[in-house]
Design a protein around this motif. Structure first.
Motif, PDB file in Angstrom:
ATOM      1  N   GLY A 398      36.216  22.907  69.340  1.00 54.11           N
ATOM      2  CA  GLY A 398      37.231  22.288  68.481  1.00 54.11           C
ATOM      3  C   GLY A 398      37.940  21.108  69.142  1.00 54.11           C
ATOM      4  O   GLY A 398      38.469  20.226  68.471  1.00 54.11           O
ATOM      5  N   GLU A 399      37.943  21.090  70.457  1.00 55.00           N
ATOM      6  CA  GLU A 399      38.604  19.988  71.187  1.00 55.00           C
ATOM      7  C   GLU A 399      37.645  18.844  71.490  1.00 55.00           C
ATOM      8  O   GLU A 399      37.995  17.892  72.173  1.00 55.00           O
ATOM      9  N   GLY A 400      36.402  18.985  71.043  1.00 53.38           N
ATOM     10  CA  GLY A 400      35.420  17.928  71.309  1.00 53.38           C
ATOM     11  C   GLY A 400      34.755  18.049  72.665  1.00 53.38           C
ATOM     12  O   GLY A 400      34.086  17.117  73.136  1.00 53.38           O
ATOM     13  N   LEU A 401      34.923  19.212  73.314  1.00 49.89           N
ATOM     14  CA  LEU A 401      34.347  19.377  74.661  1.00 49.89           C
ATOM     15  C   LEU A 401      32.989  20.077  74.580  1.00 49.89           C
ATOM     16  O   LEU A 401      32.839  21.088  73.908  1.00 49.89           O
ATOM     17  N   ALA A 402      32.003  19.536  75.292  1.00 48.25           N
ATOM     18  CA  ALA A 402      30.699  20.205  75.405  1.00 48.25           C
ATOM     19  C   ALA A 402      30.699  20.997  76.702  1.00 48.25           C
ATOM     20  O   ALA A 402      30.971  20.440  77.777  1.00 48.25           O
ATOM     21  N   SER A 403      30.405  22.302  76.600  1.00 48.94           N
ATOM     22  CA  SER A 403      30.466  23.149  77.800  1.00 48.94           C
ATOM     23  C   SER A 403      29.240  22.922  78.675  1.00 48.94           C
ATOM     24  O   SER A 403      28.202  22.441  78.207  1.00 48.94           O
ATOM     25  N   LYS A 404      29.364  23.346  79.935  1.00 49.34           N
ATOM     26  CA  LYS A 404      28.228  23.169  80.856  1.00 49.34           C
ATOM     27  C   LYS A 404      27.032  23.996  80.391  1.00 49.34           C
ATOM     28  O   LYS A 404      25.887  23.555  80.492  1.00 49.34           O
ATOM     29  N   GLU A 405      27.291  25.165  79.814  1.00 49.65           N
ATOM     30  CA  GLU A 405      26.189  26.010  79.338  1.00 49.65           C
ATOM     31  C   GLU A 405      25.427  25.291  78.213  1.00 49.65           C
ATOM     32  O   GLU A 405      24.201  25.303  78.174  1.00 49.65           O
ATOM     33  N   GLU A 406      26.189  24.678  77.304  1.00 50.26           N
ATOM     34  CA  GLU A 406      25.578  24.006  76.163  1.00 50.26           C
ATOM     35  C   GLU A 406      24.764  22.780  76.628  1.00 50.26           C
ATOM     36  O   GLU A 406      23.638  22.556  76.168  1.00 50.26           O
ATOM     37  N   ILE A 407      25.333  22.020  77.535  1.00 55.26           N
ATOM     38  CA  ILE A 407      24.611  20.823  78.011  1.00 55.26           C
ATOM     39  C   ILE A 407      23.335  21.267  78.735  1.00 55.26           C
ATOM     40  O   ILE A 407      22.241  20.731  78.502  1.00 55.26           O
ATOM     41  N   ALA A 408      23.484  22.282  79.588  1.00 57.23           N
ATOM     42  CA  ALA A 408      22.308  22.752  80.351  1.00 57.23           C
ATOM     43  C   ALA A 408      21.237  23.275  79.381  1.00 57.23           C
ATOM     44  O   ALA A 408      20.044  22.984  79.546  1.00 57.23           O
ATOM     45  N   ARG A 409      21.664  24.020  78.350  1.00 60.99           N
ATOM     46  CA  ARG A 409      20.697  24.551  77.372  1.00 60.99           C
ATOM     47  C   ARG A 409      19.905  23.403  76.730  1.00 60.99           C
ATOM     48  O   ARG A 409      18.686  23.457  76.606  1.00 60.99           O
ATOM     49  N   CYS A 410      20.609  22.337  76.354  1.00 64.95           N
ATOM     50  CA  CYS A 410      19.948  21.206  75.685  1.00 64.95           C
ATOM     51  C   CYS A 410      18.992  20.496  76.643  1.00 64.95           C
ATOM     52  O   CYS A 410      17.875  20.119  76.257  1.00 64.95           O
ATOM     53  N   VAL A 411      19.419  20.323  77.887  1.00 59.15           N
ATOM     54  CA  VAL A 411      18.558  19.623  78.856  1.00 59.15           C
ATOM     55  C   VAL A 411      17.272  20.422  79.077  1.00 59.15           C
ATOM     56  O   VAL A 411      16.161  19.875  79.035  1.00 59.15           O
ATOM     57  N   VAL A 412      17.417  21.736  79.250  1.00 59.28           N
ATOM     58  CA  VAL A 412      16.234  22.574  79.485  1.00 59.28           C
ATOM     59  C   VAL A 412      15.322  22.536  78.259  1.00 59.28           C
ATOM     60  O   VAL A 412      14.093  22.439  78.379  1.00 59.28           O
ATOM     61  N   GLU A 413      15.920  22.563  77.091  1.00 55.94           N
ATOM     62  CA  GLU A 413      15.114  22.542  75.865  1.00 55.94           C
ATOM     63  C   GLU A 413      14.261  21.273  75.782  1.00 55.94           C
ATOM     64  O   GLU A 413      13.082  21.316  75.450  1.00 55.94           O
ATOM     65  N   VAL A 414      14.882  20.144  76.104  1.00 54.51           N
ATOM     66  CA  VAL A 414      14.129  18.883  76.020  1.00 54.51           C
ATOM     67  C   VAL A 414      13.107  18.798  77.159  1.00 54.51           C
ATOM     68  O   VAL A 414      11.969  18.361  76.958  1.00 54.51           O
ATOM     69  N   MET A 415      13.489  19.236  78.348  1.00 56.99           N
ATOM     70  CA  MET A 415      12.584  19.107  79.497  1.00 56.99           C
ATOM     71  C   MET A 415      11.373  20.028  79.379  1.00 56.99           C
ATOM     72  O   MET A 415      10.264  19.649  79.713  1.00 56.99           O
ATOM     73  N   GLU A 416      11.596  21.290  78.894  1.00 56.78           N
ATOM     74  CA  GLU A 416      10.449  22.195  78.916  1.00 56.78           C
ATOM     75  C   GLU A 416      10.345  23.174  77.758  1.00 56.78           C
ATOM     76  O   GLU A 416       9.464  24.043  77.754  1.00 56.78           O
ATOM     77  N   GLY A 417      11.215  23.040  76.753  1.00 58.13           N
ATOM     78  CA  GLY A 417      11.136  23.947  75.605  1.00 58.13           C
ATOM     79  C   GLY A 417      10.034  23.530  74.635  1.00 58.13           C
ATOM     80  O   GLY A 417       9.494  22.422  74.732  1.00 58.13           O
ATOM     81  N   GLU A 418       9.739  24.422  73.681  1.00 56.52           N
ATOM     82  CA  GLU A 418       8.708  24.115  72.671  1.00 56.52           C
ATOM     83  C   GLU A 418       9.132  22.905  71.840  1.00 56.52           C
ATOM     84  O   GLU A 418       8.341  22.015  71.560  1.00 56.52           O
ATOM     85  N   ARG A 419      10.425  22.902  71.441  1.00 57.19           N
ATOM     86  CA  ARG A 419      10.908  21.756  70.652  1.00 57.19           C
ATOM     87  C   ARG A 419      10.808  20.464  71.463  1.00 57.19           C
ATOM     88  O   ARG A 419      10.563  19.392  70.930  1.00 57.19           O
ATOM     89  N   GLY A 420      11.005  20.603  72.777  1.00 57.78           N
ATOM     90  CA  GLY A 420      10.921  19.431  73.663  1.00 57.78           C
ATOM     91  C   GLY A 420       9.542  18.781  73.580  1.00 57.78           C
ATOM     92  O   GLY A 420       9.423  17.554  73.571  1.00 57.78           O
ATOM     93  N   LYS A 421       8.511  19.627  73.481  1.00 58.05           N
ATOM     94  CA  LYS A 421       7.144  19.079  73.390  1.00 58.05           C
ATOM     95  C   LYS A 421       6.979  18.277  72.106  1.00 58.05           C
ATOM     96  O   LYS A 421       6.393  17.203  72.089  1.00 58.05           O
ATOM     97  N   GLU A 422       7.527  18.835  71.014  1.00 62.19           N
ATOM     98  CA  GLU A 422       7.464  18.120  69.731  1.00 62.19           C
ATOM     99  C   GLU A 422       8.212  16.792  69.826  1.00 62.19           C
ATOM    100  O   GLU A 422       7.744  15.761  69.337  1.00 62.19           O
ATOM    101  N   MET A 423       9.362  16.853  70.458  1.00 66.11           N
ATOM    102  CA  MET A 423      10.170  15.619  70.578  1.00 66.11           C
ATOM    103  C   MET A 423       9.408  14.545  71.336  1.00 66.11           C
ATOM    104  O   MET A 423       9.443  13.367  70.996  1.00 66.11           O
TER     105      MET A 423
END
Ligand code: UDX
Length: 456
Positions: A398-423
């Motif tokens: 609600g304050e516009g802050l992205a947590s470290k867990e959320e950022i890390a989740r997104c980075v891992v997803e793009v680097m090696e997740g299934e969706r990352g391959k599609e991207m």
């Protein structure tokens, strides 16, 4: 250089993210034989500078502010900026018209609609050049036309916005200046005024390409004489058939790029490095910088982070030193971003989704993690995630802050997740389309040729 066919004035909005795409278009037009003068409104006077490789000269005109004033004063006192810059621009064009090669046209950034009126009065052919994408500019247009009322409290009244050619946009997807009573009331007027006199422009250019935002572009084309001429990324990164682009001096960057980063990247395996950069203007809160740093560290990937001098003190203490000592990361003050994105070691780009960075990532085939902050960035991030599917967007609280867990989740997803391959596949496809558009005979290149023909 072929013989000069005509002289064109460029008038960029004086922000690096707007000046760069003007310079890139100026270079393309100069390669096609036009003589170019770039006029920069500034509080600092600089001697005129002429590039040897291009027939491009850069002049400064006075913007009404003084050297001791804060660099951002011109974004707050808009009346002073507009009035003083109008006078300076009128004087500049009037005297240029008396020169041996008088200008035929003015290409201006629609953030400064007064330039159109001045150029019309002085009988120039007037060209509006949108350096931000239609997907943001048209939201401002529709809101200005009364097609959508942005709720005053976006979070209490989370209605979806529907515009022709767009996916449904949530409040968080709208450009940040959309709301009249939001955090940037002055900037709301400023961005919607772009359209106040646009119908009088002789031509409208945009740094995008037809295939990138086809539905939005179609709607725009039916209404105005638009030519999409992007992406105006330097040709050496796009198409070997165009002349080599060696000249970086015109980039007007105050910080020298740190070339040692390329050497550092050279020692990393392919697609193993996370590149992090938030452009030339965004200032993250200290809390957000720390969360981002911890997230990147937590993922365990090698990283390269471009952190401007003014932002460095917000990093956790010892973060830079430890990364460099243990050789898992590098923090640089300014990097040659295009070379970095073109480097095979880069696996993903954590970005604020500024339009230049977005086009650069797309042209070089790098998937993104979007951390949009303001202006067009939220809408760019929406298209990155949901339309082009070349990245993910981090969610904020609600304050516009992205947590470290959320950022890390997104980075891992793009680097090696299934969706990352599609991207990665999707961004490769867009890379091909972008290169086709701007290569000889492509849609943007043809539009540039048509435009040059109008001026000769
Ligand atoms: C601003 C707005 O923030 C952006 O949303 C809008 O679309 C354009 O104007 P900016 O914030 O600077 O731009 O971001 P961006 O558009 O991404 O431009 C940054 C430029 O700086 C890019 O061309 C990038 O290559 C360059 N850059 C950035 C470097 O060359 N080195 C760096 O270390 C960081």
């Amino acid at each position: 250089m072929s013989e000069s066919k005509g002289h064109v004035l460029f008038f960029p909005y004086p922000l690096q993210g707007h000046i760069n795409p003007m310079i890139q278009l100026a270079k393309r037009l100069s390669k096609k034989g036009l003589a170019i003068t770039i006029i920069i409104a500034s509080k600092d006077h600089r001697e005129p500078y002429t590039s040897e490789d291009y027939s491009i000269t850069v002049h400064t005109i006075h913007d009404g502010f003084f050297p001791h004033e804060h660099p951002h004063a011109k974004f707050v006192d808009l009346d002073r900026f507009n009035n003083s810059t109008s006078r300076s621009l009128t004087d500049f064009i009037s005297s240029a018209k008396l020169s041996d090669n008088p200008p035929k046209a003015l290409i201006y950034d629609p953030f400064m609609p007064f330039a159109l009126d001045i150029a019309k009065d002085l009988n120039l052919y007037v060209v509006a050049y949108f350096t931000q994408p239609w997907l943001a500019s048209l939201v401002y247009y529709h809101i200005n036309e009364g097609a959508y009322d942005v709720p005053v409290d976006r979070h209490e009244n989370p209605t979806l916005a529907s515009f022709p050619g767009f996916p449904l946009l949530s409040q968080d997807d709208l450009p940040s200046f959309a709301c009249e009573k939001g955090s940037y009331p002055l900037l709301h007027d400023f961005v919607v005024r772009q359209f106040s006199n646009l119908l009088q422009a002789d031509c409208i250019l945009c740094n995008t390409f037809d295939q990138l935002e086809p539905k939005v572009v179609k709607w725009m084309n039916d209404k105005w004489p638009v030519k999409n001429i992007g992406p105006v990324v330097p040709s050496k990164f796009l198409d070997n058939r165009l002349p080599e682009d060696k000249d970086y001096e015109l980039e007007n960057s105050k910080t020298e790029p740190d070339e040692s980063v390329l050497k550092w990247l050279g020692n990393r395996p392919a697609k193993s490095v996370v590149y992090v950069a938030f452009g030339t203007l965004v200032s993250l809160s200290e809390k957000q910088m720390k969360e981002t740093a911890m997230a990147i560290r937590q993922t365990g990937y090698h990283f390269l982070w471009s952190v401007r001098e003014s932002e460095r003190s917000k990093l956790p203490s010892g973060f830079i030193e430890e990364a460099e000592e243990k050789d898992y990361g590098l923090v640089a003050k300014w990097v040659p971003q295009l070379e970095v994105l073109a480097h095979e070691s880069i696996g993903c780009f954590v970005s604020h989704c500024g339009w230049n960075s977005t086009l650069e990532a797309l042209c070089l085939g790098v998937p993104m993690v979007g951390m949009p902050q303001w202006t067009d960035q939220p809408t760019n991030a929406k298209f990155i995630e949901d339309v082009w599917k070349i990245g993910v967007r981090v969610r904020t609280d609600g304050e516009g802050l992205a947590s470290k867990e959320e950022i890390a989740r997104c980075v891992v997803e793009v680097m090696e997740g299934e969706r990352g391959k599609e991207m990665r596949k999707n961004v490769e496809k867009l890379k091909v389309l972008a290169r086709e558009a701007i290569s000889e005979g492509g849609s943007s290149d043809k539009n540039i040729d048509d435009f040059v023909a109008l001026l000769t």
